[in-house]
Write an enzyme that holds these catalytic residues in place. Structure first.
Site, PDB file in Angstrom:
ATOM      1  N   HIS A 214       0.665  -1.219  -0.019  1.00  0.00           N
ATOM      2  CA  HIS A 214      -0.011   0.045   0.005  1.00  0.00           C
ATOM      3  C   HIS A 214       0.818   1.222   0.112  1.00  0.00           C
ATOM      4  CE1 HIS A 214       0.127   0.985   4.518  1.00  0.00           C
ATOM      5  NE2 HIS A 214       0.011  -0.293   4.723  1.00  0.00           N
ATOM      6  N   ASP A 232       5.652   0.853   7.211  1.00  0.00           N
ATOM      7  CA  ASP A 232       4.141   0.825   7.072  1.00  0.00           C
ATOM      8  C   ASP A 232       3.755   1.995   5.823  1.00  0.00           C
ATOM      9  OD1 ASP A 232       1.506   0.150   6.895  1.00  0.00           O
ATOM     10  OD2 ASP A 232       1.211   0.747   8.963  1.00  0.00           O
ATOM     11  N   GLU A 266      -5.226   2.469   1.907  1.00  0.00           N
ATOM     12  CA  GLU A 266      -5.253   0.958   2.823  1.00  0.00           C
ATOM     13  C   GLU A 266      -5.675   1.278   4.036  1.00  0.00           C
ATOM     14  OE1 GLU A 266      -3.745  -2.165   5.568  1.00  0.00           O
ATOM     15  OE2 GLU A 266      -3.184   0.099   5.341  1.00  0.00           O
ATOM     16  N   GLU A 267      -5.139   2.371   4.565  1.00  0.00           N
ATOM     17  CA  GLU A 267      -5.055   2.953   6.283  1.00  0.00           C
ATOM     18  C   GLU A 267      -6.599   3.257   6.512  1.00  0.00           C
ATOM     19  OE1 GLU A 267      -2.823   2.081   8.053  1.00  0.00           O
ATOM     20  OE2 GLU A 267      -0.825   2.341   7.405  1.00  0.00           O
ATOM     21  N   ASP A 294       3.394  -5.911   3.389  1.00  0.00           N
ATOM     22  CA  ASP A 294       3.077  -4.690   4.173  1.00  0.00           C
ATOM     23  C   ASP A 294       3.879  -4.774   5.058  1.00  0.00           C
ATOM     24  OD1 ASP A 294       2.237  -2.783   5.550  1.00  0.00           O
ATOM     25  OD2 ASP A 294      -0.109  -3.469   5.538  1.00  0.00           O
ATOM     26  N   HIS A 371       2.327   4.095  11.816  1.00  0.00           N
ATOM     27  CA  HIS A 371       1.175   4.816  12.255  1.00  0.00           C
ATOM     28  C   HIS A 371       1.505   6.346  13.147  1.00  0.00           C
ATOM     29  CE1 HIS A 371      -1.731   1.432  11.412  1.00  0.00           C
ATOM     30  NE2 HIS A 371      -0.860   1.520  10.584  1.00  0.00           N
TER      31      HIS A 371
END
Ligand code: BES
Ligand code: ZN
Length: 415
Positions: A214, A232, A266-267, A294, A371
């Site tokens: 992603h 990520d 994606e997130e 991922d 994140h």
């Protein structure tokens, strides 16, 4: 669809029609990991509230019907009691939410579209030694430092998609059998497009092998905060990019069509991959295998490669284990469970395609910086070394699933 980042569990919710005509407050359907019920109930009771009763439970997932006014309360509880960054996803219809529960982590037998043979060693052995840490590092650095965020609905997310399309187009220069295109999504879904590179198969072009990662990133503490997403999932996009680079450098031409896809959004609930997998399914595309990358650059466990066992296809996972054993001496592997639809492999799995995700750690030992503003290459000492084995596994997967041959004419190719 609404997505809130919560705890380790994925919740699905949708607005349900009020039971009583004129009822002021709609109910919301939620699916929640059964293991969250006890802490959630305790926390609700501590605040003088009753957790709504479970209407269905299957494979570790419970379905709750919650008054809309209590959803936020549940979100808070999930965040404080199960402090991690899974989200909850609203489906487009009640039927979809229930179908997601039914699909759950129940093993599915994917149609036997291919036989998983290991008989293309010459090609595998031409590709694998070409994988270079320096080019993986270069892609991760570009993606994680050029924009504040690659968020699906911010300029950085669009700029990153343009940059990647241009980078892949450059890598494909001189190959008439390779094309690069955007897959655009409705603006309300994702202003950021997905990016697809296609190598047309020579003899079985209607059979498609998909490798994905992603493109978007997220900072769950605030949408305007920096979201470098180095692991990520710049690492996954870099892994795809390195397989493309090596394939072109070695003059690799697959028998089956191979597509590399950098998914948008994606997130916020697997939006890009869900749209692409649904479109492929409805147009009858014969996708024989899907590999998701991922988070590949952080060594969280003692194992080199960890295969996720839920929302994935057992036969293809065994094929990957065999590829590691056969072509990657000394590389260790094991399996783990995400416990929910944790990345884009699940979108394909949910459409019935064979799907796998080789991951960087056992669940619970994964990169704690994702994140956040701290998901940078610094966390891995400025190195992309851990991604090398994932690029090698992905290259072996392509060579043995899409078959075809590499030429040795370009042996001197360097990153
Ligand atoms: N790369 C993560 C998934 C992940 C995180 C897998 C940690 C294993 C360990 C992915 O980008 C992600 O954040 N997924 C969301 C779920 C998605 C449906 C929004 C998540 O895990 O919260
Ligand atoms: Zn993520």
């Amino acid at each position: 669809m609404t997505t809130l980042k919560l705890g380790v569990l994925t919740l699905s919710l949708l607005l349900a029609t009020p039971v009583l005509a004129g009822a002021a407050e709609p109910d919301v359907w939620i699916t929640i990991g059964s293991d969250a019920l006890v802490p959630a109930r305790a926390s609700f009771q501590g605040q003088g509230l009753e957790l709504p009763s479970v209407v269905r439970e299957k494979d570790g997932v419970a379905v709750l019907r919650v008054p809309a006014s209590q959803v936020e309360k549940l979100a808070e509880v999930m965040h404080s009691k199960l402090n991690r960054c899974a989200g909850f996803i609203a489906h487009d219809s009640e039927a979809q939410a229930l179908a997601a529960v039914e699909a759950g982590a129940t093993p599915r037998v994917a149609p036997a579209l291919v036989s998983y043979t290991l008989d293309n060693a010459a090609t595998v052995n031409a590709l694998l030694p070409q994988v270079a840490e320096s080019s993986l590092r270069s892609t991760i650095t570009s993606l994680s430092t050029s924009w504040t965020s690659r968020r699906y609905n911010q300029q950085g997310g669009l700029d990153a998609a343009n940059w990647l399309k241009s980078r892949w187009t450059t890598l494909a220069a001189g190959r008439a059998d390779i094309s690069v295109a955007f897959f655009t999504h409705p603006a309300s879904t994702s202003p950021q497009p997905s990016v697809i590179l296609t190598i047309q198969g020579t003899s079985l072009p209607s059979e498609v092998v998909v490798l994905g990662a992603h493109l978007d990133s997220i900072n769950v503490s605030g949408s305007n905060l920096s979201a470098p997403g180095a692991d990520d999932d710049a690492s996954g996009v870099a892994t795809l990019t390195e397989v493309i680079r090596v394939a072109v450098a070695k003059g690799y031409r697959p028998a089956r069509t191979v597509q590399f896809i950098a998914y948008a959004a994606e997130e916020i609930g697997l939006k890009g991959s869900a749209a692409i997998a649904a479109q492929y399914k409805s147009s009858g595309k014969n996708v024989v295998g899907v590999l998701q990358l991922d988070m590949t650059n952080y060594r969280g466990s003692s194992y080199d490669i960890v295969l996720v066992s839920d929302y994935t296809t057992a036969a293809q996972n065994t094929f990957l284990t065999n590829l590691i054993k056969q072509y990657m001496p000394g590389v260790t592997s094991t399996s783990t469970r995400c416990g929910y639809a944790c990345s884009d492999h699940a979108s394909w799995y949910n459409q019935g395609y064979a799907s796998s995700i080789p991951f960087e750690a056992l669940m619970g030992q994964d990169n704690p910086y994702i994140h956040s503003v701290n998901d940078t290459l610094t966390q891995t000492a400025g190195s992309a070394q851990n991604s090398v084995k994932f690029a090698q596994l992905a290259a072996a997967y392509v060579a043995e699933l899409a078959k075809g041959t590499a030429s040795t004419a370009l042996d001197t190719a360097r990153p």
